[in-house]
Enzyme design. Structure first.
Site, short mmCIF file in Angstrom:
data_model
loop_
_atom_site.label_atom_id
_atom_site.label_comp_id
_atom_site.label_asym_id
_atom_site.label_seq_id
_atom_site.Cartn_x
_atom_site.Cartn_y
_atom_site.Cartn_z
N ASP A 32 0.86 -1.19 0.00
CA ASP A 32 0.00 0.00 0.00
C ASP A 32 0.89 1.23 0.00
O ASP A 32 2.00 1.21 0.55
CB ASP A 32 -0.90 0.00 1.25
CG ASP A 32 -2.14 0.84 1.07
OD1 ASP A 32 -3.24 0.26 1.00
OD2 ASP A 32 -2.02 2.08 1.00
N LYS A 37 -0.28 2.90 7.45
CA LYS A 37 -1.11 1.69 7.43
C LYS A 37 -0.22 0.44 7.39
O LYS A 37 -0.46 -0.53 8.09
CB LYS A 37 -1.97 1.74 6.17
CG LYS A 37 -3.36 1.13 6.34
CD LYS A 37 -3.99 1.04 4.98
CE LYS A 37 -5.34 1.68 4.92
NZ LYS A 37 -5.92 1.59 3.57
N LEU A 152 -17.20 -10.64 -1.29
CA LEU A 152 -17.23 -10.73 0.18
C LEU A 152 -18.09 -9.62 0.79
O LEU A 152 -18.21 -8.52 0.25
CB LEU A 152 -15.82 -10.70 0.78
CG LEU A 152 -14.98 -9.43 0.77
CD1 LEU A 152 -15.37 -8.45 1.86
CD2 LEU A 152 -13.53 -9.81 0.95
N ASN A 210 -24.46 -6.81 -7.39
CA ASN A 210 -24.77 -5.73 -6.43
C ASN A 210 -26.05 -5.00 -6.81
O ASN A 210 -26.80 -4.56 -5.93
CB ASN A 210 -23.58 -4.77 -6.29
CG ASN A 210 -22.56 -5.30 -5.28
OD1 ASN A 210 -22.75 -6.37 -4.70
ND2 ASN A 210 -21.49 -4.57 -5.07
N CYS A 262 -20.04 0.07 -1.15
CA CYS A 262 -20.22 -0.73 -2.38
C CYS A 262 -21.55 -0.51 -3.08
O CYS A 262 -21.59 0.07 -4.16
CB CYS A 262 -20.02 -2.21 -2.06
SG CYS A 262 -18.43 -2.53 -1.33
N LYS A 265 -22.49 3.14 -4.58
CA LYS A 265 -21.63 3.65 -5.67
C LYS A 265 -21.60 2.66 -6.85
O LYS A 265 -21.44 3.08 -7.99
CB LYS A 265 -20.23 3.99 -5.17
CG LYS A 265 -19.38 2.86 -4.66
CD LYS A 265 -18.21 2.52 -5.54
CE LYS A 265 -17.39 1.42 -4.90
NZ LYS A 265 -16.77 0.48 -5.78
N LYS A 325 -23.71 -1.07 8.59
CA LYS A 325 -24.32 -2.36 8.90
C LYS A 325 -23.65 -2.90 10.16
O LYS A 325 -22.55 -2.43 10.51
CB LYS A 325 -24.17 -3.34 7.74
CG LYS A 325 -22.73 -3.75 7.47
CD LYS A 325 -22.60 -4.56 6.21
CE LYS A 325 -22.54 -6.03 6.49
NZ LYS A 325 -22.22 -6.83 5.28
C1 UGA Z 1 -22.02 -5.89 -0.62
C2 UGA Z 1 -22.40 -7.25 -1.23
O1 UGA Z 1 -23.35 -7.90 -0.39
C3 UGA Z 1 -21.15 -8.13 -1.38
O2 UGA Z 1 -21.49 -9.35 -2.01
C4 UGA Z 1 -20.12 -7.37 -2.22
O3 UGA Z 1 -18.92 -8.11 -2.33
C5 UGA Z 1 -19.80 -6.04 -1.54
O4 UGA Z 1 -21.01 -5.26 -1.41
C6 UGA Z 1 -18.82 -5.31 -2.42
O5 UGA Z 1 -19.21 -4.90 -3.51
O6 UGA Z 1 -17.64 -5.25 -2.07
P1 UGA Z 1 -21.50 -5.10 1.88
O7 UGA Z 1 -21.38 -3.72 1.31
O8 UGA Z 1 -20.47 -5.58 2.84
O9 UGA Z 1 -21.53 -6.17 0.69
O10 UGA Z 1 -22.88 -5.15 2.64
P2 UGA Z 1 -24.28 -5.89 2.48
O11 UGA Z 1 -24.38 -7.00 3.43
O12 UGA Z 1 -24.58 -6.17 1.05
O13 UGA Z 1 -25.25 -4.73 2.98
C7 UGA Z 1 -25.35 -3.51 2.25
C8 UGA Z 1 -26.36 -2.59 2.88
O14 UGA Z 1 -27.68 -3.09 2.69
C9 UGA Z 1 -26.21 -2.37 4.37
O15 UGA Z 1 -26.34 -0.99 4.65
C10 UGA Z 1 -27.34 -3.17 4.98
O16 UGA Z 1 -27.78 -2.64 6.19
C11 UGA Z 1 -28.41 -3.02 3.90
N1 UGA Z 1 -29.42 -4.11 3.90
C12 UGA Z 1 -29.05 -5.38 3.68
C13 UGA Z 1 -30.76 -3.79 4.09
O17 UGA Z 1 -31.13 -2.61 4.28
N2 UGA Z 1 -31.69 -4.79 4.08
C14 UGA Z 1 -31.35 -6.08 3.86
O18 UGA Z 1 -32.25 -6.95 3.85
C15 UGA Z 1 -29.99 -6.39 3.67
#
Ligand code: UGA
Length: 438
Positions: A32, A37, A152, A210, A262, A265, A325
């Site tokens: 990095d 970091k 992930l 996504n 993620c 954007k 989250k």
């Molecule tokens: C998301 C995808 O789930 C991953 O598969 C992907 O690799 C990642 O983006 C990425 O592009 O790197 P992540 O951003 O860690 O993962 O979080 P999620 O679990 O997808 O949740 C995203 C948002 O949706 C959170 O704010 C969560 O609170 C919200 N959410 C999720 C809801 O409001 N309702 C739901 O039922 C599920």
């Protein structure tokens, strides 16, 4: 001989990938440009919170297989180079900022050995991989590039990396696929589905995945709006439709919607790219998905006003949760913090609690008031907003808390609390997509 691996970029994705590759037995260097970091990581200090990763980092450093460096030349002896740098939303545009990916490639190309494979993991607009491959081969025709999107989830990053539900590899030839099969041999032995694709398809898979997840969340939040208008209950509706295996119950949690580094954007950059390609109509629906998502934040503020009064000046509002989250300290585009700052701007006195994200929240929103304990956060509050569904909040005892607040009103922005429990303890309980019950 075992492959040597370099990982460029040590954010959530890069550190997890580097530590997991090391735990699979590879010699790994994480690189990095941020020297502070790198020195923290080398000392076994994880600069962010991710369950299980701190322990894994320390163990892999001790094994001698994992090292970190702030110099790109440390990648010189590796055979495979994973590019894990960020692609945030570009300022003033819906498109992704590719400057970190571009400079990673520019820096890598002259220092890595002929025959080595660069593997992109960052989320990029379709067409980027082909452009980067051309750039690499312009510097050295004996370099190759593959695209291996990452799925992930924060909060489950280690688990998802060690046991992914599928592996997608975009390649232009069999040799590149063979190298990636060697890298992922352990996963393949566990029968993880392997999907070989061309470069553009591999890039598109990530945008599509996504977008689908975002659509599912906004779908249920749209249903929540209809439930509110019609006097229905979105939590019962979600449960009922979720039993249909074609629909499935996951990602149907209605509430204040999606945030993070993620989903928001990625759907925007997907739309921007489709427009460039002349396929803007195809992804036009994502504008509505985005709008429904942002509307959920406004709707929860409307609920606050309905419970207190239109003018929020001077009201004391306690906010439980700052991270986008649970099980993460990531506050990038956090719906919870967005709502907190909108309430603060409307004149309310806002205090925020979060078990892990206080430091990152403070950095991003220094004007909000933060509390180390839940009791301190809710003391004398006119209203509590539950905005990130951490386990500790689900386990709260509403009987014990009622004596601490000025008015016993709670709004569950995540539909995750036990409504009956709070109501029987004497609270007024409100939630998105559900009728008010006193
Ligand atoms: C998301 C995808 O789930 C991953 O598969 C992907 O690799 C990642 O983006 C990425 O592009 O790197 P992540 O951003 O860690 O993962 O979080 P999620 O679990 O997808 O949740 C995203 C948002 O949706 C959170 O704010 C969560 O609170 C919200 N959410 C999720 C809801 O409001 N309702 C739901 O039922 C599920």
């Amino acid at each position: 001989m075992t492959l040597k691996i370099s990982v460029i970029g040590t954010g959530y994705l890069g550190v997890t990938h580097a530590a997991c590759m090391s735990s699979m037995g590879f010699q790994v260097v994480g690189i990095d440009i941020d020297a502070s970091k790198i020195s923290a990581l080398s000392a076994g200090e994880l600069p962010f919170y991710e369950p299980g990763l701190q322990e894994l980092l320390v163990a892999e450093l001790a094994s001698g297989r994992l090292t970190f460096s702030d110099s790109i030349t440390s990648a010189a002896s590796a055979d495979v180079h994973f590019v894990c740098v960020g692609t945030p939303q570009r300022a003033g545009s819906l498109a992704a900022d590719l400057s970190y990916v571009d400079s990673a490639i520019e820096n890598l190309a002259p220092v890595i050995k002929s025959g080595s494979l660069v593997v992109g993991k960052s989320t990029v607009p379709v067409g980027t991989a082909e452009r980067l491959l051309a750039r690499l081969q312009h510097v050295n025709p004996l370099l190759d590039l593959a695209w291996n999107p990452e799925f992930l989830r924060e909060g489950f990053a280690v688990e998802d990396t060690l046991h992914p539900n599928r592996l997608v590899v975009g390649v232009t030839n069999d040799d590149a696929e063979a190298i990636l099969k060697e890298v992922y041999a352990q996963n393949l032995a566990e029968d993880v589905p392997w999907i070989r694709a061309d470069l553009p398809t591999a890039e598109l898979v990530k945008g599509a995945a996504n977008s689908f997840l975002a659509t599912k969340i906004s779908f249920i939040n749209a249903m929540a709006e209809v439930c509110e208008a019609a006097g229905g209950d979105v939590t019962v509706l979600a449960k009922a439709i979720g039993y249909d295996p074609r629909i499935g119950s996951r990602f149907l949690q209605a509430g204040i919607g999606f945030g993070g580094g993620c989903l928001p954007k990625d759907i925007r950059s997907f739309m921007a790219r489709a427009q460039e390609l002349g396929a803007d109509q195809s992804l036009e629906f994502l504008r509505e998905i985005d709008a429904i998502n942002l509307r959920a934040r406004t709707r929860v503020i409307d609920l606050v006003r309905a419970e207190l009064e239109e003018n929020l000046i001077g009201y004391k509002i306690a906010i439980l949760g700052a991270a986008f989250k649970p099980d993460s300290d990531d506050v990038r585009d956090s719906p919870a913090l967005d709502i907190a700052s909108q309430l603060q701007a409307a004149g309310a006195a806002v205090t925020v609690h979060d078990p892990k994200a206080l430091k990152s929240a403070q950095l991003r929103f220094p004007v909000l008031n933060y509390a180390e304990s839940i009791e301190e956060c809710i003391a004398e509050a006119d209203l509590i907003l539950h905005l990130t569904e951490w386990k500790i909040y689900r386990e709260l005892d509403p009987v014990k808390l009622i004596g601490l607040v000025k008015r016993p009103i709670i709004i569950d922005g995540r539909n995750a609390l036990d409504r009956d429990l709070w109501i029987s303890a004497g609270w007024k309980f409100r939630a998105l997509g559900r009728k008010a019950i006193n």
